[in-house]
Design a protein around this motif. Structure first.
Motif, mmCIF file in Angstrom:
data_model
loop_
_atom_site.group_PDB
_atom_site.id
_atom_site.type_symbol
_atom_site.label_atom_id
_atom_site.label_comp_id
_atom_site.label_asym_id
_atom_site.label_seq_id
_atom_site.Cartn_x
_atom_site.Cartn_y
_atom_site.Cartn_z
ATOM 1 N N GLY A 1 0.814 -1.208 0.000
ATOM 2 C CA GLY A 1 0.000 0.000 0.000
ATOM 3 C C GLY A 1 0.845 1.254 0.000
ATOM 4 N N TYR A 2 0.158 2.384 0.206
ATOM 5 C CA TYR A 2 0.841 3.675 0.192
ATOM 6 C C TYR A 2 1.440 3.968 1.559
ATOM 7 C CZ TYR A 2 1.526 8.712 0.222
ATOM 8 O OH TYR A 2 2.074 9.958 0.365
ATOM 9 N N GLY A 3 2.611 4.623 1.542
ATOM 10 C CA GLY A 3 3.211 5.095 2.784
ATOM 11 C C GLY A 3 4.155 4.080 3.408
ATOM 12 N N PRO A 4 4.635 4.397 4.607
ATOM 13 C CA PRO A 4 5.561 3.505 5.315
ATOM 14 C C PRO A 4 4.940 2.130 5.562
ATOM 15 C CG PRO A 4 5.518 5.669 6.327
ATOM 16 C CD PRO A 4 4.397 5.647 5.354
ATOM 17 N N SER A 5 5.757 1.092 5.445
ATOM 18 C CA SER A 5 5.280 -0.281 5.609
ATOM 19 C C SER A 5 5.997 -0.947 6.781
ATOM 20 C CB SER A 5 5.536 -1.073 4.324
ATOM 21 O OG SER A 5 5.463 -2.452 4.548
#
Length: 768
Positions: A122-126
């Motif tokens: 997904g979007y952003g930090p993982s």
């Protein structure tokens, strides 16, 4: 009349002021007008704008956390710590990663990069990728263009023992992650420019680390800045302007390969090349899978390697185009199942989340409404997608009102991405449409067109257009200028293209001409008639063919308050012109009963007699010839028709029958005088053949003589009335009617188009 498709906002620039400013700056009047339209109205401001150089680049240490971030990175390099650059999967993120990878590698750092896969992470930090980085021994994590809403993910990285430097440019939420150092222009009080792209922020970090302006990376900054649609003002303007110059003059192997794959000449690279050729190809890999090949392309040293990666991006882009078309068609079908809401929200299972932003943009273009497009994942129980907006609806703020049901989102006023539980989807749709109803009015749904400069046709030439082009780069915050030309006459017009869906016009005014191209505006041709006075708006470009340069306007919109005459005289096949008649907004008028009988079954509307005409439509179709001019006068005075279709069918034409000559009348009268009586019905045809006249001529002269009392009818025979008074032929009503009909046909049937138009113009002016 031709209605504009958009709501125009036209700036007015004084011709005298523009000419004086042009003289002061020693530039073209067109350039002076554009500068004034953009608020650059002093000699100093103009020179600063026109002569922008590296002095526009600010000190990176004006960022409050920059010094600490640089010291931490240098410490990591000295200690040979593992550094991870964590980016995003779009063009801005890919170029951001590349800038820092190249910078840190040049400084001798042990550095690697990770870009989340939008389908897995997904979007952003993982958290998954942060845990993996920790397992790989990373002790310093640098995020670039990856959002500033990953509070829990950054907290996890810190718990795992990694230091975090967060660089970003997206809208910040109420809670800021507890990174060790944050470099973000929106959060700074001391940094003078807040509109950097993610790659711009990465570049500032690179500048601080290297202690100089690393021009070798400016081509990357230009690509990411243009692709991310941030304002081309301040530093961004210099970055893009210089970056484009370097791509043209000192292209890397990656740029050479990208240009080749895109079919672009290196010398022609400009902001549109990046926005419409390079950007989509770079974005395509991250939309459909791993974005890593984008970074590998830009870091390629060899021609062969760069070509392979560029080919991969090209193939992915073709795949992306096919998927976009399919999903857009499905989304449009959903939208059109019912009334248009203020905010469009469409969703479907198995829609590829990587391209939903493009689909949302297509919906905004088509319906002029904010659009949210979500893909449904039943297995994970989530809805995930992208949104695009219109002026007046701040997407980030509106979505933020729903944090309780949209836990993951990020973006800008005009674009956003989000993920939510399927259980909350219906509630989300209801809320967003209610919020749209509160904020938006019908006026918001009318497309806008801002016209920078009204110009005269005489001001448009190759030199002036080339001079205006040098004011670029154009983009967000400094849009490509839109010019308007008022009162041009349409000289020629036709449809072009394989599907005949484009328009090509030639317009003229005061002896000057201009070619006009309207892509996907073929329907405009159906509304045009010769001599129409148009006001046109669009982008001025130079068309170069066989070494010859010629100005042309790429049409955005057109309008006209003129009424239009459509000349369909003599075209018996109705299908050839009926498509030009506005359906449901036209009166079909006939002056004769036989015309109604002949035409009614071929027409989409009921035919009315001229006496039944009501001024409730904007167009009138004159199917046949009136018996006399007064009948047309009555129609013209009924309404100010915006369109008149002149067909004027007549089974027999008086013009060609003509009027018998005086000698013919004299001979025929002498012939009747020599006869005691003449049986017209039985002998008329024989006499006509003998004289080489038509039978209609004999009948007509007989009627004239009867009306003048020169003859009488006795038991079906013509007998000369020898006691009749001498009278002029023109006194006979039949003679007068035939003479009037010939004169009327001369105008209505046989006059050139321009004369017919002027004849109707005179009628309309007399009416008013």
């Amino acid at each position: 009349m031709i209605q504009s498709k958009k709501k125009w906002s036209v700036q007015t620039i004084s011709q005298e002021q523009a000419e004086e400013f042009a003289k002061t700056l020693q530039v073209d009047v067109l350039v002076a007008k554009l500068l004034l339209a953009r608020g650059i109205d002093t000699e100093l401001a103009a020179k600063e704008f026109l002569e922008m150089d590296a002095s526009s680049v600010h000190d990176p240490f004006l960022f409050s956390d920059m010094q600490g971030a640089v010291e931490r990175i240098h410490t990591a390099i000295e200690r040979n710590e593992k550094i991870l650059v964590y980016g995003d999967y779009d063009a801005d993120g890919i170029t951001s990663v590349t800038v820092l990878m190249e910078t840190l590698t040049s400084l001798g750092a042990t550095v690697s990069f990770k870009i989340p896969n939008r389908f897995e992470d997904g979007y952003g930090p993982s958290e998954r990728l942060f845990r993996l980085a920790h397992e790989e021994g990373v002790s310093l994590l640098i995020t670039v263009d990856n959002g500033i809403s990953g509070v829990s993910q950054i907290a996890l990285a810190k718990e795992l023992g990694m230091d975090v430097i967060l660089t970003d440019h997206h809208e910040a939420g109420e809670v800021i992650p507890n990174a060790d150092f944050i470099i973000h222009p929106h959060l700074e009080e001391n940094y003078p420019f807040s509109d950097l792209a993610g790659v711009g922020v990465s570049f500032k970090l690179a500048q601080a680390l290297l202690g100089r302006i690393p021009e070798e990376y400016l081509y990357l900054v230009a690509i990411g800045t243009i692709a991310d649609l941030v304002p081309l003002q301040g530093e961004n303007r210099y970055f893009v302007k210089r970056g484009l110059e370097l791509m043209r003059t000192k292209p890397t192997e990656a740029i050479r390969a990208l240009a080749s794959a895109s079919g672009v000449e290196l010398s022609d690279i400009n902001e549109e090349t990046v926005g419409f050729a390079f950007g989509p190809r770079i974005n395509a890999v991250g939309r459909l899978g791993s974005a890593d090949p984008g970074v590998h392309l830009f870091r390629s040293d060899s021609k062969e390697e760069a070509a392979l990666y560029a080919k991969f991006l090209q193939d992915k882009n073709k795949e992306r185009q096919s998927i976009v078309k399919s999903i857009t068609d499905e989304a449009v079908a959903q939208v059109e199942t019912g009334p248009l809401p203020s905010v469009l929200v469409v969703f479907q299972e198995d829609w590829n989340p990587g391209i939903l932003g493009i689909v949302a943009s297509r919906l905004v273009e088509k319906y002029t409404r904010p659009a949210i497009v979500l893909g449904i994942d039943l297995e994970k129980g989530i809805a995930k997608g992208s949104a695009r907006s219109i002026e007046g609806f701040h997407l980030y703020q509106e979505i933020a009102k729903n944090r309780d049901i949209v836990p993951h989102f990020g973006g800008h006023p005009m674009a956003a991405g989000m993920t939510m539980s399927l259980d909350d989807l219906d509630e989300f749709v209801a809320r967003m449409q209610a919020q749209g109803d509160e904020v938006l009015t019908q006026d918001h749904f009318i497309p806008r067109l801002t016209v920078d400069i009204p110009v005269e046709l005489s001001e448009i030439n190759v030199q002036s257009i080339e001079s205006a082009a040098k004011l670029g780069p154009y983009g967000m915050g400094f849009a490509k200028p839109v010019y308007a030309v008022k009162g041009v006459e349409v000289k020629s017009f036709r449809k072009i293209g394989a599907s005949s869906n484009h328009a090509k016009l030639e317009v003229t005014k005061d002896g000057h001409t201009l070619d006009v191209i309207g892509f996907y505006q073929g329907e405009l041709v159906d509304q045009l008639a010769p001599m129409t006075s148009l006001t046109i708006a669009g982008d001025l470009q130079i068309n170069e063919w066989n070494g010859r340069k010629k100005p042309q306007l790429m049409l955005e919109d057109a309008m006209s308050s003129d009424w239009q005459l459509f000349d369909v005289r003599g075209i018996r096949q109705l299908y050839r012109w009926l498509n030009q008649v506005p359906q449901g907004d036209a009166h079909y008028v006939a002056f004769h009963e036989e015309t109604i009988a002949a035409y009614q079954d071929q027409l989409p509307e009921r035919i009315v007699k001229s006496s039944e005409l009501e001024p409730k439509h904007s167009s009138v179709v004159l199917l046949d010839m009136p018996a006399h001019e007064q009948q047309l006068d009555e129609i013209v005075t009924k309404s100010e028709w915006s369109r008149i279709f002149a067909h004027f069918f007549t089974p027999s034409e008086a013009f060609f029958d003509g009027l018998p000559s005086r000698d013919q009348f004299k001979w025929y009268y002498g012939f009747l005088m020599s006869k005691e009586k003449f049986a017209l019905k039985e002998q008329g045809a024989q006499l006509a053949r003998h004289k080489g006249w038509s039978e209609q001529t004999i009948n007509f002269m007989s009627k004239v003589f009867f009306e003048l009392d020169f003859v009488r009818i006795d038991n079906g025979h013509l007998v000369v009335n020898k006691e009749s008074e001498r009278r002029a032929l023109t006194e006979a009503p039949s003679y007068q009617q035939q003479q009037q009909r010939i004169e009327l046909e001369q105008v209505l049937l046989y006059a050139p188009y321009r004369e017919l138009k002027q004849w109707f113009d005179a009628k309309r002016q007399h009416r008013s």
